[in-house]
Structure formats: C-alpha cells, structure tokens
Design a protein around this motif. Structure first.
Motif, PDB file in Angstrom:
ATOM      1  N   GLN A 595       0.847  -1.178   0.000  1.00 27.36           N
ATOM      2  CA  GLN A 595       0.000   0.000   0.000  1.00 27.36           C
ATOM      3  C   GLN A 595       0.877   1.220   0.000  1.00 27.36           C
ATOM      4  N   ASN A 596       0.194   2.302  -0.227  1.00 31.73           N
ATOM      5  CA  ASN A 596       0.894   3.555  -0.117  1.00 31.73           C
ATOM      6  C   ASN A 596       0.949   3.897   1.356  1.00 31.73           C
ATOM      7  N   ASN A 597       2.067   3.653   1.929  1.00 27.67           N
ATOM      8  CA  ASN A 597       2.166   3.801   3.366  1.00 27.67           C
ATOM      9  C   ASN A 597       3.014   4.989   3.714  1.00 27.67           C
ATOM     10  N   THR A 600       2.652  10.974   8.599  1.00 22.58           N
ATOM     11  CA  THR A 600       2.642  12.424   8.440  1.00 22.58           C
ATOM     12  C   THR A 600       3.181  13.083   9.694  1.00 22.58           C
ATOM     13  N   GLN A 655      -3.428  16.993  14.842  1.00 27.97           N
ATOM     14  CA  GLN A 655      -4.321  16.019  14.230  1.00 27.97           C
ATOM     15  C   GLN A 655      -5.281  16.705  13.285  1.00 27.97           C
ATOM     16  N   THR A 656      -5.619  16.034  12.237  1.00 27.81           N
ATOM     17  CA  THR A 656      -6.637  16.535  11.319  1.00 27.81           C
ATOM     18  C   THR A 656      -7.711  15.465  11.191  1.00 27.81           C
ATOM     19  N   ASP A 657      -8.976  15.878  11.341  1.00 24.62           N
ATOM     20  CA  ASP A 657     -10.069  14.925  11.170  1.00 24.62           C
ATOM     21  C   ASP A 657     -10.858  15.317   9.934  1.00 24.62           C
ATOM     22  N   ILE A 658     -11.074  14.346   9.109  1.00 29.09           N
ATOM     23  CA  ILE A 658     -11.844  14.605   7.888  1.00 29.09           C
ATOM     24  C   ILE A 658     -13.098  13.748   7.959  1.00 29.09           C
ATOM     25  N   MET A 666     -13.735  12.477  -0.390  1.00 24.77           N
ATOM     26  CA  MET A 666     -12.754  12.246   0.649  1.00 24.77           C
ATOM     27  C   MET A 666     -11.345  12.130   0.066  1.00 24.77           C
TER      28      MET A 666
ATOM     29  N   VAL B 510      -3.738  12.012  10.733  1.00 24.12           N
ATOM     30  CA  VAL B 510      -4.835  12.345   9.823  1.00 24.12           C
ATOM     31  C   VAL B 510      -5.867  11.245   9.967  1.00 24.12           C
ATOM     32  N   GLN B 511      -7.031  11.649  10.341  1.00 20.98           N
ATOM     33  CA  GLN B 511      -8.076  10.651  10.601  1.00 20.98           C
ATOM     34  C   GLN B 511      -9.286  10.926   9.722  1.00 20.98           C
ATOM     35  N   PHE B 512      -9.826   9.875   9.170  1.00 20.12           N
ATOM     36  CA  PHE B 512     -11.006  10.005   8.304  1.00 20.12           C
ATOM     37  C   PHE B 512     -12.214   9.462   9.041  1.00 20.12           C
ATOM     38  N   TRP B 578     -10.936   5.981  10.505  1.00 20.60           N
ATOM     39  CA  TRP B 578      -9.718   5.226  10.150  1.00 20.60           C
ATOM     40  C   TRP B 578      -8.577   6.188   9.894  1.00 20.60           C
ATOM     41  N   LEU B 580      -4.868   7.392   8.162  1.00 18.02           N
ATOM     42  CA  LEU B 580      -4.239   7.485   6.841  1.00 18.02           C
ATOM     43  C   LEU B 580      -3.618   6.130   6.496  1.00 18.02           C
ATOM     44  N   ASN B 581      -3.575   5.805   5.249  1.00 17.94           N
ATOM     45  CA  ASN B 581      -3.022   4.555   4.715  1.00 17.94           C
ATOM     46  C   ASN B 581      -4.014   3.403   4.780  1.00 17.94           C
ATOM     47  N   GLU B 583      -7.252   3.819   3.699  1.00 17.23           N
ATOM     48  CA  GLU B 583      -8.410   4.333   2.977  1.00 17.23           C
ATOM     49  C   GLU B 583      -9.253   3.217   2.383  1.00 17.23           C
TER      50      GLU B 583
END
Lengths: 681, 619
Positions: A595-597, A600, A655-658, A666, B510-512, B578, B580-581, B583
């Motif tokens: 995966q793209n791991n 950040t 932290q960033t929450d989306i 997304m 980064v959390q979704f 979840w 990052l990584n 997704e």
C-alpha cells in the motif's frame, strides 16, 4: 547470566559462568597452599633424615576410646605438627554443583590448568571441551608429568596409610593435646586425594581443543570466545566472551559507534604490562566492555620486578664471589627461561666467568625444546630471531657453551653428590614448596656451608615456613620475589583510564584497593557466592535489508539535534523474518498488499491547504477559526465545511479529522492535504 | 546487488606465476605474487601494468596475501613491492615469512647474471620486502581494516601453507593456495570450517586424477631406489630445497634404518642446512605425530643425510642425491642431470610437478635429447615420475568444496583441460556454479547479500506481539513498517515513532470519518451484528488478508489494531474512523455498513408499518 565463585583465593581463580543455559568453567587450578604442612621427602636413594622423627604419640590413648597409640603419618618437628606422607591434594569443586553438567572449560595459562585431571577422574560423565593455547597445553602437560613423577618417587620412599584422616576423634584429641586452636590442616585433611595418575592426565588432555590468540571460537550459536594475549607467560591469555552475537555474520566488526549488539565479558587472569619474553598483553578489545572479571593480581603491591631483578643479580654475584653456590627454587617453566638469559648477560657484563647454571627437573629438556618451538608466542623481538632461523630462546647456545646444564634425571641420589656440580654454580630446581623434588636433598647438602645461598624468587609461600623443617641452616637466605603480574596501581590506571568496564567483578579482598569510580559498577564476591550479573540492554539487533526497488531517502538537515552531520531517512515496508539468527527484511512482492504507506508529521499550512482544495474544485468553503487558548497563529485550530455537511474538516496542531461520507470527495480532500504541505515519511 | 570481481594475472588456466586480483566490497586484494619457472624474461612476473600503467601500486591494492613460500606463489613479491612499489599490508604465516626469503635469495642468486649483476631484484630488495610482512597465526582473525578481516586455515602442502578466508563486509571468499587433504610423514591435512563463502578459489593441479595411496607410492619409490643402488647406479631426485625434500628425507631415513642399507645420501641445495631448523622452530605446523614427540626427538635432525660437496659428483659407486631445484631448470639438479644422464645405470625420479618449458617437464613428455651450451646430451638414465606433490587430487578438491560449501567455485592453478574436467564435476555433482578465468580475464560473481542494518529491538518485539496468535502463512504476509535512518554510513531501522522522536518531528495524525446518523424511530443497531457482517465481508475471501476484528465494548469495535474504529455514539450515530493509509479498508467498511444501515432502516420501516397496522391508531 550467573557467576558461581569456587575459590576463596583470588590467585587461585575458579568460576562457573552460566550464560543462556550453558555452563562454562573458567580455570581449574590445583591448590597447593597446604603443602607446607608436609614434611619434605627426598628422592629415592637419598638419606631421609625426617624418617627418624618420632611418630606422633596420642597421650589420651587408652583402650576405651579406641584411639591409636601413635600415628605414623604425623610427626612433630620444632614443635610443629607435620604430615609425613606422599603429597596429596584437594580440589576446588564443591558438592553443591554437578560438574558433569559443564559444557566448556576455558583455561588462562598452564598454572591454572593443573587441577583438571581430578575433575575428569571424579566426574565420569564430564565431556566438556577444554579450550587453551598451544603453550598452555604443552607446558601444562609437562607440569602434570612432573607432578606425577615427583609423587611417584615419594611413594617409593615411604609407605603410609590414610586411616587417621577419617577419624575426627583423632583430630579432637590432637587439638587438645597441642593446646592449639583449630589446626588448619584438619580443615582440609579429609578432602585430600592421592595425586592423579597419568591415565587421568591423558584422559583430561583428550578433551583439549587448541586455539590461537584472537581466534574467534563459536562455543554455541550465541556465545563466541577469543583468547587474548595477557603477556604473563608463553601462551597465557585473558578470555573474551561475546554474548548474543549474530552467528551468521562471522564477526560484525565494531562500527564507528561504541554501541554493539552483543555484550562482552572479559575474564582477566595473570596479566602483565611489563616487557617479558611472551607476546604482549593486549587489551584493546576490552575497552568499554560490559563485564570484567578480575583475578590473579600481583601478590604484594610493594614488589617491583625490575628493582628486584637487579637486587637478585647483586646477591647472586656476592655469593658466587664468596665461592658459594646459589640455589633458586622455581617452577620448571616460565620465569626460568628469562632467568638463564638475564643472568648470562649479567655474568658477561660483570666478568663472572665459567658460571654453571643447572636446571634440574624430569621435564627440563622437554620444556626447553618446547619453549624454543613456540616462536609464534614470544615477543616481536624474539620472533625476529626465529625468522632468521635462530630459536627464540638462547637455551641451545647456553647448553653448547656449558653455561647451562640440564639434569633431566629426576633422581640425584647421594652417590652423585654435589661434588659433581661444577663450581661456581647456580641451581634452578623445584618444587617451590621445598617439600618434594630434587630441592629437598640439595638443601640438605648445601645448608651446612655459610658461603652457599638460597634465593626465593617465588612468593607463593612464606619462605620462613618453607625452610622451617630444614633448620638449623647455615646457608644465606634471601627473599627477592619476582612477580610480574599487575599490581593495584597498575590495574587502577588500566581500569579507570583505559578499559572502563561497565561492571567489575572481583574478590572482596581486592575491593578496598580498587579506586572507585561512579561509572564502574563493582560487584565483589566470596567463596561460594552465586552472583547474578546485571543484564545489559540491547541497543539494536543485527539485520540485513533485502529491498530491490529504490529506496527514496529524504535528506534531513539536522538543525535541532546536536550532531552536525546530515542524515537521511526513508520509510521501509517489508517482511521481517528471522532466519539463521539474522533478521532479514525482504521486499513485499505481492502488489496487493503493498500500500501507499506513509506517516505524516509537522503542521498543516492552512492557506496552502485551502488553495489546494479550491484547485481540486471545492469552492464555497466555510471557514471557522476555533477558539483555543493558544493565540499563536500557527497553533490555531480551524474548522472547514464544504457544501453544508457534505464534508467537515477540523485541523488541529497535531491532528486533522476529515469527516465525509462520499469516498470520491474524501480522496480529493486527502490529496489536497498531502500535496506540498504536511511532511510525509 | 553486490558482486565480487576476480582477475587472474597468473595461474589462470595455467600452473605457475600465481597472482589473482580480487575486488570485493570496494577492497582490492592480491592473492599470491608468484613467478613462472618456464620463462626467463619479464613474462615470468605477473603483468602489474594491468593494475596501473606506471608508478607504485599502493593506492590500488589494499592488501596482499601470500599462501605459502613456493616461488610460483611468492617469487615476484620483492619485484612488486620494491621495484614496482607497494607499501600496503602484506600477510603471510609465520613459517612462510621465515622460509620465503631463503628461497627468494636462492632464486636471485641463480638468475642474477654473474658479470653484469643484472637480476630481477637485489638482496636488499628481499630484506626490505620481508620487513613489510605482517605474520599471522592459524585461526587468528586479523583485522586489516574496518569490516575487512582475514583468517588462515591449515593447508598441508608445505610447512606454513595456509588457505585464507577473507571477509569484507558481508562478502566472504576463500582462497586455498595449494593444499593437500591427506596427511603425510611430516604435515597434517588441510582443514576448513563450513564457512559457506560466496566464492571459493581453489587450486586444481591434480583436479583430474585420483592418486593411489601414499604408502603404495612410498613402497614403489623405495623399491626403485633400492634396485638402482644395488646395481651401483646413482639416483638423482630433483626437489625444491624445502617441502618435498624433508618429506622424502624422513622417508629415506626411516627406511634406511630399517633396511640397513649402506649407501651415501646427499642433500644438494643452495640453501644452508638451516632450512631444517625452521621445521623445529615451527613444529606446531607439522603433523600430530611429530608434534607430540618433538620434545623427545627432533625428527628433522637427519643422521644419514649429509650435505653435498661438488667433488662428490665424480665419486664412483652408488649414491642417492636430493638436488634442488625440482624442475631441473637450473642449479644443482640440472648440473647433476647433465653429468649422470648418459649412463643407463643411473636413475632420475621426479617427485613433483614440473612447469611447462622446464627440462623436467620436457623429460617427462618423453624428450631424451637435450642441448646444453651447444652440446647435445642424450638421457639414457631411467626416468621415473612419481607424484609426491602435496596437492589434493580430484577427490581431495571435491572433499574440500563439500567441507566449506561455497556458493561459487573458481578454479586456478591448473591446466586448462584438467580444469574442464573438474568444472564438470563440480557443476554436475555438487551443483555449484564453477568458473575458470584465463589470465587477464575478469569474471564477475554476483553475491546476493542484503545491506547490514541495525534494527531497534522494539520493532521486532512489536511485530512479535502483533503476530503472536496468527498462523505461519499469515505471519508471512504481515508487514513491518519502519523508518530507516541513514547516518554516518550506518543504517538503522527503527519504529517510525522512535525516528520521529529522535529527529524532533511531531506526528500529525490524519483521521477520516464516515458518520451515519440513525433514524430516531428505529432500535439502535447492535455492534455484534456488525461483526458478523464484517467478518463475512472482509474475511470470507481466501486470497485476501485476514483482518482482525475485535469488539472492545458494547459500542466500540476495532479492526487491525486500531487502524479502524467503529463506534456507536450516545445519540445512536455510527462513527467509522480510520487512519491514513487505510483508505481502502475504511471505504470498504463504510460501504458495507452503509448498505447494512440502508437495509436495516428499510426493514425497520416495514416492521414499523406492520406494527402500526396491527395496533389501533391512538390518534
């Protein structure tokens, strides 16, 4: 890791080291401190004046208490109790430990080797491999032969039985009669065993593996041993044990950093920084070791070997000028080699001519030829000689010029008297305890003349006690010990300025003389202590990286860290497998799993993020700065809303929450967030 | 991918002038530096101009290793170090360092023109060269440089002969020099550990022959010698002054004592008798038997063998003479050959290998007429060849290869055809790739080694915990995430968090989130029922990786160690979060849960309707 200490005498070192479930016996010397309790016995064919001493009479003897009337094996001389029997020995092993469980035996030098045949005799199931250097093996073998030969001669002279030793009532009666406190000899009497036979010497030697200095021996998959030259005598060594080594990388050489993945234990015995005749003491690899087990230092710190050597020559000169002969009790190997050359030089300088040096021992010839074949184990200077085809020692020359005369015959009976010794002469012979060997009748012969002299260069025994049975004597008597082993001032310099071990293990007798240093953790031991060695944290494990694709490392200029050098970092994803004790990191070949791991770090640049969002077609964002305690612009939290509640993004400093239910949207937000903004790893 | 390069300057598909250049891990190492007996001009030395057109070699060669004292292995050394120029480290064993200068000096004397004083090098050169030699003991690990070490193994062959194990970083190579796998009267047999080197460079002199037993050979030799001397003939045995000479001397001494034969034996060599004393100085390099008895009797103190004197050559009657050199190319042996060859009563026994172009080699090939200084000599004497060479035969070489288990084998020091035979055997029987580079030809051998890296114990520990309860195949699919820190030429692999800490970086998470609000009029969804769904959806397919789904509490569920969380909030909303990584996983789970909720809501609605139908409307 545990260390079981078997000896109460730091000059008679004996330990069992347990590492990862393996037991390693470090040295097995033969205690000979009790020999002075024996009466001297001359070789067969000589007058044994001690045989006429009256047998010890028990005054408390009567018919009821079942005690014998007199004991043949005990005699009184100068009001001291002596044993009158062939020499017997006790050993350092204890019943607390099953010695047949020993896996490995490491021997430092031939002096700490002589007790081993007893061990192989006692423990039929002992199959331990003995590691030692070639000179240790050859000289050790000879010294065992010598011992067996001497004791055999003794038993030809006197027949005794051992019954007295097993009756403690006799001990009590004698102690009472002697009005003595506790007699030392009774403390070990019952442990005494007759000398081992050649059969057990051979059995013991069949377990030997010969090693060279600096040879790395894999004892077990995770323990590696090397013998490092200690400078004391031919082939003498200190043992370095590397624990938790990675077996597969035959030896991961020390990298520039001081960190290493294995811990090292140094067992230091009889070492010297003086220039002698053997390979130099080498302690380079001991520096910063984790454990240092220290033993066998110089017996008295007041001894300066070089000053004493000068004094020795003066005393010898005086006696010879006085037409006397010199008797030097000494071991049949080691210092004598040096003595022959040292004295010859002295004679040449001072014009003392036609001096004959006699070297008397059943193994004198063998030892001289062995020492000359050990050209890889001598000092560099002597090595140069052997490169041009001359033996490292001058024995052969000295023998040719009649300066040195060897008498290998182990018996010098009275018919072959001292008259046959060409005068003036210096006689080197043993045993240093003066209790057996040719020295017994030599003292008897020489003691009458006051022009003769006896010089003690060995300091293992009190020379006064050693000479006591021979009193009265007229010959001169000097005590000029030459002990080259490290003394306390030397070892303190070594420990604190050079080696700096993390943990130092030593006998409690040494404790007070060692300079303390808060960087060195000192553990002291007594006999039968079982010390748990403090464990050492491992900083890292050796592994190897097998990644075929390019790793794209990022250069990081270190502004924050103190070290000025640049460093680069890269993310690694792969399988970690352990194989043959080496960790392998292999690339993942399955594309699905790959995966793209990334990870950040850092802070989000809000303005950039907003621009990126609009670049991806997200317009009409509602931006609200959240009220937080920190007023600093950079630490502010922001809430961003898109299209009512289709997406809500909250950016905090860490932290960033989306929040979004539309996967496509997304992904757009994510890409906008990662693009040229936050640091990724 | 790392590689080892091998370039023979001599001994490539040839015997003589051994000199092999190897490059591994950035180090250039020269193995042996010998000369060719078959040439008398510059061709006898390796062509050092390949390394560097002119000027000293020191910058290009990191270390030179000499395997033993035979001239075809060390003869060019003074030329290389003093004439061409080399000041770097130079290794050989103790006996080699002691004996080598004698042979070099002997060679210098023989080849230096008496009138012009022109020779390959001078006595002074030899002395200076030997000063540069660092002696090594058997088994001792010598550190040449950081991550560069060598270790000598016993090779038999001659006194002090060694095989060298060389390690540079992860790469390892073994060079056998010349070796013998069978013990003889004065030497032991070669031995090496199972060290699994990347490359084994082995000699192959007798690679195509299997020799008969030593005892049979010795009996044969003695029978021939006795036959000849009984008829009053002279036996000439050309030997090199050290090596086989001592072996044959011991043989003759023991036999003569036993057979009571009264024939003079002489030893003719340019070297002093000193040679034999070297054997007693380095007794530990001889065989077990001699070692265990030498302190009683010195076997190298020969009683019956006398030094040669020039006048003896005309002496009538039988005699046995050992004369150097062994290939009849110069010196005593050639002189005696010229004198004795025409008499058929005499006999010559050549006990060792003869390099092409030497008289010895020609004689063995059947040539009987020789031209010396314009005079023709016909050799009528009996000529015998009996290999006492202490080289391993085909069996011995394969035995050594089996012992040390290399990944690749390179053959040197042998004739081309012999190498072909041996190479076939190594490839077919042992299944090991085998090469035979010619002189001047570079071969490149790939060595698949990873890069050494120091791993943080925590990383291994973490992975162990994560994979504690999974089976082996799953373990293999488990990924390790680490950060590689490259600093001061050292690689460290640590946990990302450790790296961040060390570098002073702050992690930014980064959390979704996907959030589904529940409709107020339905019963809240139970997480238990979601687990069932997710297990079915995520873990039913065999090929995919299994996910670990763990119910933490009534309203919290973790997948794959907190990579994804499903929680039911107090208001009944379902939050799927979840990192990052993850997704793909996050979106999968979201869509499953979304459709589940949709379905649930619709069925719930139906139920609601039926409920209302069943009960009377209170309104």
């Amino acid at each position: 890791m545990r260390l079981y200490c078997l000896s109460d005498d730091p000059n008679l070192p004996c330990f069992i080291l347990t590492i990862n479930g393996r037991s390693i016996l470090l040295d097995f010397p033969l205690p000979i401190d009790h020999l002075l309790d024996y009466l001297p016995i001359p070789s067969p064919g000589c007058l044994n004046r001690f045989s006429s001493l009256p047998k010890y009479k028990l005054l408390s003897y009567n018919k009821e208490n079942n005690l014998p009337q007199q004991i043949n094996e005990l005699r009184l001389l100068h009001n001291q109790l002596y044993i009158y029997s062939p020499i017997e020995f006790y050993t350092l092993d204890s019943n607390q430990y099953d010695f047949s469980l020993i896996d490995i035996i490491l021997i430092s030098n031939y002096e700490t080797f002589l007790g081993l045949p007893y061990l192989f005799k006692k423990y039929k199931n002992l199959h331990a491999q003995i590691y030692l250097t070639e000179p240790t093996y050859r000289f050790g073998q000879q010294l065992m032969y010598e011992m067996v030969a001497y004791v055999e001669q003794q038993s030809k002279m006197i027949q005794t039985n051992n019954e007295w030793k097993y009756d403690s009532n006799i001990f009590d009666a004698i102690e009472e009669q002697q009005k003595d406190k506790k007699l030392k000899l009774f403390s070990y009497a019952q442990k005494l065993m007759p000398c081992y036979s050649m059969e057990y010497v051979d059995k013991c030697l069949s377990h030997v593996t010969i090693v060279h200095f600096n040879e790395q021996i894999d004892l077990y998959s995770s323990i590696r041993a090397s013998a490092i030259s200690s400078g004391y005598c031919l082939g003498s060594c200190n043992w370095q044990l590397d624990i938790n080594v990675n077996h597969n990388q035959t030896s991961k050489i020390e990298t520039s950093s001081s960190q290493s993945n294995h811990s090292s234990l140094i067992y230091m015995s009889s070492s010297t920084t003086l220039d002698t005749y053997s390979t130099k003491f080498n302690y380079d690899s001991f520096i910063n070791c984790d454990y240092l087990l220290l033993s066998n230092l110089c017996l008295s710190s007041a001894i300066d070997a070089s000053i004493n050597a000068n004094e020795l020559t003066i005393k010898i000169g005086n006696i010879l000028n006085d037409h006397g002969s010199v008797l030097i009790p000494c071991s049949s190997t080691g210092l004598v080699y040096h003595m022959f050359e040292f004295l010859t030089n002295y004679f040449e300088q001072t014009n003392l001519l036609n001096i004959h040096m006699y070297f008397i021992s059943p193994i004198s010839n063998a030892n001289l030829s062995i020492s000359n074949a050990m050209s890889e184990w001598v000092t560099e200077q002597r090595q140069i000689a052997s490169f041009s085809g001359t033996p490292p020692f001058k024995h052969n020359e000295l023998i040719k010029s009649k300066c040195l005369i060897t008498i290998s015959s182990d018996r010098l009976d009275d018919t072959e008297t001292l008259i046959n010794f060409e005068q003036p002469s210096i006689i080197f012979t043993g045993h240093t305890s003066l209790r057996f060997g040719p020295i017994v009748q030599l003292i008897e012969k020489m003691k009458t003349s006051s022009s003769n002299g006896i010089i003690f260069i060995d300091n293992q025994y009190s020379y006064i006690d050693a000479l006591k049975p021979y009193q009265p004597i007229n010959m001169k008597c000097f005590y000029i010990p030459i002990d080259t082993r490290l003394n306390f001032s030397q070892i303190n310099i070594l420990l604190n300025d050079k080696i700096r071990p993390k943990n130092l293990i030593l006998h409690e007798n040494y404790f007070n003389d060692i300079i303390k240093n808060d960087k060195i953790n000192i553990l002291s031991y007594r006999k039968y202590d079982n010390i748990k060695l403090p464990s050492i944290n491992r900083y890292f494990i050796n592994g190897q990286l097998n990644i075929k694709s390019d790793i794209k490392p990022k250069l990081i200029s270190s502004s924050s860290s103190s070290s000025s050098s640049n460093l680069a970092i890269a993310s690694i994803h792969g399988h970690l497998d352990m194989c043959d004790y080496v960790y392998d990191i292999n690339e993942i070949d399955n594309e699905n799993i790959k995966q793209n791991n990334f990870i950040t770090y850092g802070k989000i640049d809000i303005d950039k993020f907003l621009i990126n969002l609009s670049k991806s077609g997200l317009f009409g964002l509602e931006i609200k700065y959240l009220n937080e305690y920190d007023n600093e612009q950079s630490n502010r939290s922001v809430e961003i809303k898109y299209n009512q509640d289709a997406a809500k993004i909250i950016v905090h400093s860490k932290q960033t929450d989306i929040q979004c239910n539309d996967p496509l949207l997304m992904n757009k937000i994510r890409d906008a967030l990662l693009m040229d903004n936050i640091g990724t790893l | 991918m790392s590689e080892i390069r091998i370039l023979p300057l001599g001994a490539g598909q040839d015997v003589g002038r051994s000199c092999i250049l190897i490059t591994m891990g950035g180090k250039n190492i020269m193995l042996d530096c010998g000369l060719h007996m078959g040439f008398h001009d510059d061709r006898r030395f390796p062509d050092f101009s390949i390394i560097c057109k002119d000027g000293p070699l020191t910058p290009y060669i990191h270390c030179v290793i000499i395997s033993h004292f035979h001239l075809d292995h060390c003869g060019a050394l003074p030329y290389m170090t003093e004439v061409v120029g080399y000041n770097g480290p130079l290794y050989m064993t103790y006996p080699t360092k002691a004996i080598c200068p004698l042979l070099l000096e002997d060679f210098r004397k023989v080849t230096t023109d008496k009138t012009t004083q022109q020779g390959p090098y001078t006595t002074e050169d030899i002395k200076n060269c030997m000063k540069k030699v660092i002696p090594v003991s058997l088994g001792q690990t010598v550190k040449v440089d950081t991550d560069f070490e060598i270790k000598a193994y016993y090779a038999g062959h001659v006194l002090g002969a060694a095989m060298f194990h060389i390690r540079v970083g992860q790469q390892t190579l073994v060079y056998t020099g010349d070796f013998n796998t069978t013990a003889d009267r004065h030497l032991g047999s070669a031995h090496i550990d199972r060290c699994r080197p990347d490359v084994l460079i082995t000699e192959s002199t007798y690679g195509s022959t299997v020799r008969d037993s030593r005892r049979a050979r010795e009996r044969d030799f003695m029978a021939k010698v006795v036959d000849c001397v009984r008829t009053g003939g002279k036996v000439l045995v050309p030997v090199f002054a050290v090596g086989r000479a001592q072996e044959l001397c011991i043989l003759l001494e023991t036999y003569l004592e036993r057979m009571n034969l009264n024939v003079p034996i002489y030893f003719a060599s340019g070297l002093s008798e000193k040679v034999n004393t070297y054997y007693s100085l380095f007794v530990s390099w001889t065989n077990e038997k001699i070692q265990s008895t030498f302190h009683q009797k010195n076997i190298f103190d020969f009683k019956h063998i006398k030094p040669w004197d020039r006048s003896y050559v005309e002496q009538p009657g039988a005699m046995i003479v050992f004369a150097s050199p062994g290939m009849l190319h110069a010196g005593y042996s050639l002189h005696l050959f010229k004198k004795w060859a025409p008499d058929e009563k005499n006999m010559i026994i050549i006990p060792g290998y003869c390099v092409a172009n030497t008289v010895g080699s020609k004689l063995l090939l059947g040539q009987r007429r020789f031209l010396f200084d314009g005079k023709e000599i016909e050799a009528k004497m009996q000529v015998h060849y009996m290999s006492f060479s202490a080289h391993a035969d085909a069996k011995g070489i394969t035995q050594l290869i089996r012992q040390c288990q290399p990944s690749n084998v390179v053959l040197v020091h042998g004739e081309d055809l012999v190498m072909d035979f041996l190479r076939g055997r190594v490839q077919d029987e042992l299944k090991i790739p085998c090469f035979k580079p010619a002189n001047g030809e570079t071969i490149i051998i790939q060595t698949p080694h990873g890069v050494p890296v120091d791993i943080e114990p925590g990383l291994v520990q973490q992975l162990k915990e994560e994979t504690a309860d999974v089976n082996r195949s799953e373990k293999r699919t488990k990924q390790m995430r680490g950060t590689l820190i490259i600093k001061d030429g050292r690689l460290r692999l640590v946990r990302p968090s450790t790296a961040m800490n060390e570098l002073g970086l702050v992690h930014h998470a980064v959390q979704f989130h996907s959030r589904f609000s529940s409709t107020t009029n339905i019963r809240p969804i139970q997480l238990i029922s979601l687990i069932e769904l997710l297990e079915r959806k995520l873990n039913s397919n065999d090929n995919e990786i299994k996910h670990r789904i763990i119910l933490i509490s009534d309203n919290l569920l973790h997948i794959d160690n907190q990579q994804l969380r499903v929680s039911i909030e107090s208001n009944g909303d379902i939050d799927i979060a979840w990192t990052l990584n993850n997704e793909l996983l996050g979106q999968q789970v979201s869509s499953y849960i979304k459709s589940f909720i949709d379905q649930y809501t619709s069925t719930a609605n139906v139920i609601t309707i039926s409920d209302s139908a069943a009960s009377p409307d209170p309104m």
